[in-house]
Design an enzyme around this catalytic site. Structure first.
Site, PDB file in Angstrom:
ATOM      1  N   ARG A  48       0.209  10.847  -1.263  1.00  0.00           N
ATOM      2  CA  ARG A  48      -1.130  10.699  -1.843  1.00  0.00           C
ATOM      3  C   ARG A  48      -2.086  11.792  -1.367  1.00  0.00           C
ATOM      4  O   ARG A  48      -2.988  12.196  -2.118  1.00  0.00           O
ATOM      5  CB  ARG A  48      -1.691   9.310  -1.514  1.00  0.00           C
ATOM      6  CG  ARG A  48      -1.025   8.206  -2.324  1.00  0.00           C
ATOM      7  CD  ARG A  48      -1.672   6.862  -2.108  1.00  0.00           C
ATOM      8  NE  ARG A  48      -1.199   5.886  -3.088  1.00  0.00           N
ATOM      9  CZ  ARG A  48      -1.619   4.635  -3.154  1.00  0.00           C
ATOM     10  NH1 ARG A  48      -2.526   4.188  -2.294  1.00  0.00           N
ATOM     11  NH2 ARG A  48      -1.150   3.813  -4.075  1.00  0.00           N
ATOM     12  N   LYS A  62       9.527 -11.625 -11.539  1.00  0.00           N
ATOM     13  CA  LYS A  62       8.900 -12.801 -12.144  1.00  0.00           C
ATOM     14  C   LYS A  62       8.157 -12.507 -13.436  1.00  0.00           C
ATOM     15  O   LYS A  62       7.375 -11.560 -13.519  1.00  0.00           O
ATOM     16  CB  LYS A  62       7.936 -13.440 -11.147  1.00  0.00           C
ATOM     17  CG  LYS A  62       8.625 -14.005  -9.916  1.00  0.00           C
ATOM     18  CD  LYS A  62       7.628 -14.703  -9.003  1.00  0.00           C
ATOM     19  CE  LYS A  62       8.325 -15.354  -7.816  1.00  0.00           C
ATOM     20  NZ  LYS A  62       7.374 -16.070  -6.932  1.00  0.00           N
ATOM     21  N   GLY A 111       5.088   0.391  -7.769  1.00  0.00           N
ATOM     22  CA  GLY A 111       5.764   0.672  -6.513  1.00  0.00           C
ATOM     23  C   GLY A 111       7.276   0.650  -6.580  1.00  0.00           C
ATOM     24  O   GLY A 111       7.959   1.623  -6.223  1.00  0.00           O
ATOM     25  N   GLY A 114      -1.572  -1.108  -8.983  1.00  0.00           N
ATOM     26  CA  GLY A 114      -2.387  -2.084  -9.707  1.00  0.00           C
ATOM     27  C   GLY A 114      -3.123  -1.514 -10.893  1.00  0.00           C
ATOM     28  O   GLY A 114      -3.194  -2.144 -11.960  1.00  0.00           O
TER      29      GLY A 114
END
Length: 399
Positions: free
Chosen positions: A36, A197, A354, A377
């Site tokens: 980053r 999920k 990720g 996110g």
């Protein structure tokens, strides 16, 4: 495109407040992954080349409005200096006299890193007074932190309303890549969505079936869809309580003429372990004492055929238990095909999240996609069709 870039804003002689995301992993005071930090280098260098002074704003961890020494940005200063190849000064606060004094003494060709914005409660509350205190030390605002753009914080959203604003090079590249993938994509569009999920990706699936031509569902999520269709998935990870929701998504896809690709064959094992005893069987023939850990070769062939027919690919999540062999086979093979088509100029490929980044790097194709987002996110919320406050503020600032 309602936002400006570094090419559209006057920088010469200005102090540029640059919101970056350098929330990197640190162990024993050492940065263990500087990716980053490395990715902000083009923006910092461009600002310096334009004769401006870059002053970096960033968060680190979750101090929740309190000064937490272990979350000080001071511990990444040396690594930032190494990555950028230029002197990096550090100020022990991001507002007030400390920040103003540090900015005032900053020389041309130097970079200033201000202390963790989240040491102040006003940051996460997007407090106007705190945003004004930040703005008071700069002349222009550059947002280069797409990964924090889904947060309406003072340094990601509030500042864009107070100063002339533009996107940095990393933000610009991210937004252009995402626009090419879902905004006005070349069709057909294929999306790969994997992971454990269904419940965590309902908004994502609901948005994609209206936007893409083919949706590949993999990982534990695929087990839930198979179970919802009455397939016995044995001991596999599956959300049986999501059966109705899974069938609703399949119905919405049918209405939208979006083809859903679920596994037609599966790799089943007795345990979740590397090189566990395994068999490959049709998707409806999972032994009751085994668990599904990967998609089989026939499923991979169907996925590859979909890639061959596509012009645009969006990828989020692995197709199986990519962390352990041999259950990384489907992810590796599909990723390799996507990389091959991308390098041949036949496919625009955008991936993010990720596990996705880790899986593609493990497959050895991390550098071969058109664009790989490390945003997490923010990337997911964009895929879900949500407005990102940090991007919306840039648009608003320039209208």
């Amino acid at each position: 495109m309602g936002w400006k870039t570094l090419d559209d804003i006057e920088l010469a002689g200005k102090v540029a407040l640059v919101r970056v995301d350098v929330n990197v992993p640190v162990e024993a005071g050492r940065v263990t992954d500087a990716t980053r930090i490395e990715r902000i280098a083009p923006t910092v260098r461009d600002i310096l080349d334009h004769g401006a002074k870059p002053v970096l704003l960033a968060h680190f961890g979750r101090p929740k409005g309190k000064v937490v020494p272990e979350m000080s940005l001071s511990q990444i200063r040396d690594e930032m200096e190494r990555c950028l190849g230029i002197p990096v000064r550090f100020a022990t606060d991001c507002i007030g006299d400390t920040a103003k004094s540090a900015v005032g003494s900053l020389g041309l060709g130097e970079v200033l890193l201000l202390e963790n914005t989240r040491f102040h409660e006003g940051e996460e509350k997007n407090d106007p007074a705190f945003a004004e205190a930040l703005a008071s030390v700069g002349d222009v605002y550059i947002n280069d932190a797409f990964s924090a753009a889904h947060r309406a914080h003072a340094s990601t959203e509030g500042l864009a309303r107070l100063l002339p604003a533009a996107a940095g090079r990393l933000m610009e590249a991210e937004l252009k890549a995402l626009e090419a993938a879902l905004g006005q994509p070349k069709r057909p569009v294929v999306a790969v969505v994997g992971g454990a999920k269904v419940s965590t990706k309902l908004d994502l699936l609901g948005n994609l079936v209206r936007k893409v031509d083919t949706l590949v569902i993999g990982g534990g999520m695929a087990n839930t869809f198979l179970a919802a269709q009455g397939v016995d998935v044995g001991k596999s990870l599956a959300e049986h309580d999501m059966a109705v929701t899974a069938r609703e998504i399949l119905s919405k896809a049918e209405e939208a003429a979006c083809e859903i690709l679920l596994p037609v064959d599966i790799v089943c094992a007795t345990e979740f372990a590397s090189n566990a005893d395994n068999v490959t069987v049709p998707a409806d023939a999972c032994p009751s004492d085994r668990m599904i850990l990967d998609a089989g070769p026939k499923s991979v062939e169907r996925i590859m055929a979909a890639f061959e027919a596509a012009k645009t690919l969006i990828w989020n999540g692995p197709l199986g238990a990519f962390e352990i062999e041999p259950f990384d086979a489907a992810t590796n093979a599909a990723a390799g095909k996507a990389a091959e088509l991308t390098k041949a100029g036949k496919l625009i490929s955008v991936a993010g999240g990720g596990d996705t980044v880790a899986a593609l790097n493990k497959a050895g194709v991390g550098d071969d996609f058109s664009y790989i987002s490390t945003a997490g996110g923010a990337f997911l919320e964009w895929m879900e069709g949500k407005e990102l406050p940090g991007v919306a503020a840039l648009n608003l600032a320039n209208n």
